[in-house]
Enzyme design. Structure first.
Site, PDB file in Angstrom:
ATOM      1  N   LYS A  81       3.818  -1.621  15.947  1.00  0.00           N
ATOM      2  CA  LYS A  81       4.188  -2.780  15.189  1.00  0.00           C
ATOM      3  C   LYS A  81       5.643  -2.510  13.973  1.00  0.00           C
ATOM      4  CE  LYS A  81       0.376  -1.529  11.799  1.00  0.00           C
ATOM      5  NZ  LYS A  81      -0.952  -1.853  11.751  1.00  0.00           N
ATOM      6  N   MET A  83      21.577   0.397  -6.221  1.00  0.00           N
ATOM      7  CA  MET A  83      21.270  -0.491  -4.817  1.00  0.00           C
ATOM      8  C   MET A  83      21.724   0.207  -3.692  1.00  0.00           C
ATOM      9  SD  MET A  83      22.343  -4.449  -4.004  1.00  0.00           S
ATOM     10  CE  MET A  83      21.614  -5.287  -5.422  1.00  0.00           C
ATOM     11  N   TYR A 142      22.928   3.938 -14.442  1.00  0.00           N
ATOM     12  CA  TYR A 142      22.332   2.789 -15.286  1.00  0.00           C
ATOM     13  C   TYR A 142      21.326   3.486 -16.235  1.00  0.00           C
ATOM     14  CZ  TYR A 142      24.288  -0.734 -12.056  1.00  0.00           C
ATOM     15  OH  TYR A 142      25.042  -1.677 -11.288  1.00  0.00           O
TER      16      TYR A 142
HETATM   17  C1  LIG Z   1      -1.830  -0.915  11.661  1.00  0.00           C
HETATM   18  C2  LIG Z   1      -2.944  -0.719  12.615  1.00  0.00           C
HETATM   19  C3  LIG Z   1      -3.226   0.219  13.302  1.00  0.00           C
HETATM   20  C4  LIG Z   1      -2.734   1.724  13.237  1.00  0.00           C
HETATM   21  O1  LIG Z   1      -2.926   2.296  11.914  1.00  0.00           O
HETATM   22  P1  LIG Z   1      -2.604   3.641  11.504  1.00  0.00           P
HETATM   23  O2  LIG Z   1      -3.271   3.962  10.287  1.00  0.00           O
HETATM   24  O3  LIG Z   1      -0.958   3.588  11.396  1.00  0.00           O
HETATM   25  O4  LIG Z   1      -2.800   4.582  12.574  1.00  0.00           O
HETATM   26  C5  LIG Z   1      -4.171   0.320  14.137  1.00  0.00           C
HETATM   27  N1  LIG Z   1      -5.217  -1.081  14.272  1.00  0.00           N
HETATM   28  C6  LIG Z   1      -4.739  -2.153  13.496  1.00  0.00           C
HETATM   29  C7  LIG Z   1      -5.719  -3.197  13.650  1.00  0.00           C
HETATM   30  C8  LIG Z   1      -3.774  -1.978  12.499  1.00  0.00           C
HETATM   31  O5  LIG Z   1      -3.316  -3.219  11.808  1.00  0.00           O
END
Ligand SMILES: *Cc1c(COP(=O)(O)O)cnc(C)c1O
Length: 345
Positions: free
Chosen positions: A33, A290, A242
């Protein structure tokens, strides 16, 4: 070239997946993801397919569609957000497997795409996604009659092995799936490390693949090099950036580097963060801007072309700690301006 270069070691990525896979006797999926945690979905996913990954997980259907285009028809793609209104065509056309979160989603899926694969997500205490015990009880027979490919839940405290929540969620998951003849999944990276009773038939690591904690033995996957735009000599008493937060206490050479907080180098990490070249530390000087930041390069024997923020000398988790956050947030905040360069794979 004036953007930073993010180098992604696909061999290290694959080695991390293999190492996590070797810790269990079951199938190991790969969570990709958020653009493979910021590293670039197509290249990361294709390297993992070549290594033998048969199941991928994404957060939303749109990510699943992009992943399908990158890896072809064969691997399974699980979608954690389940079957949302409006997703039906994408789920069908792209061959995605929604992880159903609610009774509403279950009915939507069975009505819209009868016979199409799906999984069930149960809430065992995190109270984020999934059916609660009473909800599950009510639809369990109907759901099981439609042959889900997986029943999964997610641990809230797996990065803290001694936390009592882990055993409590394991027990709840067992109770909710007792006597059910469907493959089960409870463990992400942290859950794999908790031990075999958490593994079931499928694990779902994400962060460990990309070299982050809690997988302490992971190989580093990312290197980030920032080009030097300009250097200058400061006299004692002159200031940088800054708010004048850096003052030279000797004759000081300062390099201004391309990349700043708009590229995920969050301001909060500044005071404790160091850049390196050939192992020589060059501390951040003054506030991170930035699009640029400055480093004290007085101790370098030569003018550097670039300095390294992420690599062997300083890991993703090091700079996360400097910024008061976690490696996940550092990786997924890596900016779109970096040139992503892939090695290995
Ligand atoms: C993001 C996620 C994972 C992976 O988790 P990690 O801690 O990055 O290994 C697995 N299952 C679900 C439901 C997640 O949201």
């Amino acid at each position: 070239m004036s953007t930073g270069t993010l180098t992604i070691d696909l061999d290290a990525l694959v080695a991390n997946w293999r190492a996590l896979n070797a810790m269990t006797g079951c199938e190991t999926a790969a969570v990709v993801k958020a653009d493979a945690y910021g590293l670039g979905l197509p290249r990361a996913a294709r390297a993992l397919v070549r290594a033998g990954v048969e199941t991928f997980c994404v957060a939303v259907a749109e990510e699943g569609a992009a992943l399908r285009a990158a890896i072809g028809p064969k691997p399974a793609i699980h979608v954690f957000s389940g079957h949302m209104a409006g997703d039906t065509d994408m789920i069908a056309d792209m061959g995605l497997t929604p992880m159903i979160n609610s009774v509403d989603q279950l009915i939507r899926h069975l009505e819209a795409l009868p016979g199409a694969p799906f999984g069930i997500q149960l809430d065992t205490g995190m109270n984020r996604l999934g059916m609660e015990p009473a909800e599950w009880e009510a639809v369990r027979d109907m759901a099981l009659a439609a042959n889900p490919v997986l029943i999964m839940s997610h641990l809230a405290c797996a990065d803290t092995p001694a936390h009592e929540m882990n055993a409590r969620q394991l027990e709840t998951f067992r109770r909710m799936t007792n006597g059910v003849d469907v493959p089960r999944s409870l463990a992400a990276t942290g859950g794999i490390l908790l031990g075999p009773e958490y593994h079931f038939e499928l694990t779902r690591p994400g962060i460990g693949l990309y070299g982050g904690l809690p997988f302490a033995d992971a190989r580093a996957v990312v290197t980030l090099d920032l080009p030097v735009i300009q250097t200058r000599i400061l006299s004692e008493g002159e200031t940088v950036g800054y708010g004048n937060t850096f003052t030279a206490h000797r004759e000081t050479r300062i390099a201004t580097l391309s990349s700043g907080y708009a590229d995920g180098i969050i301001r909060a990490m500044g005071p404790r963060t160091i850049l390196y070249t050939d192992g020589v530390p060059c501390p951040v000087a003054g506030r991170i801007s930035m699009d640029s930041l400055s480093a004290d390069i007085t101790d370098l024997p030569t003018e550097p072309k670039s300095l390294r923020l992420l690599g062997e000398d300083q890991t993703v988790d090091d700079i996360a700690e400097n910024a008061g956050t976690i490696g996940y947030e550092i990786l997924t905040a890596l900016g779109s301006r970096y040139q992503r360069r892939y090695i290995g794979g």
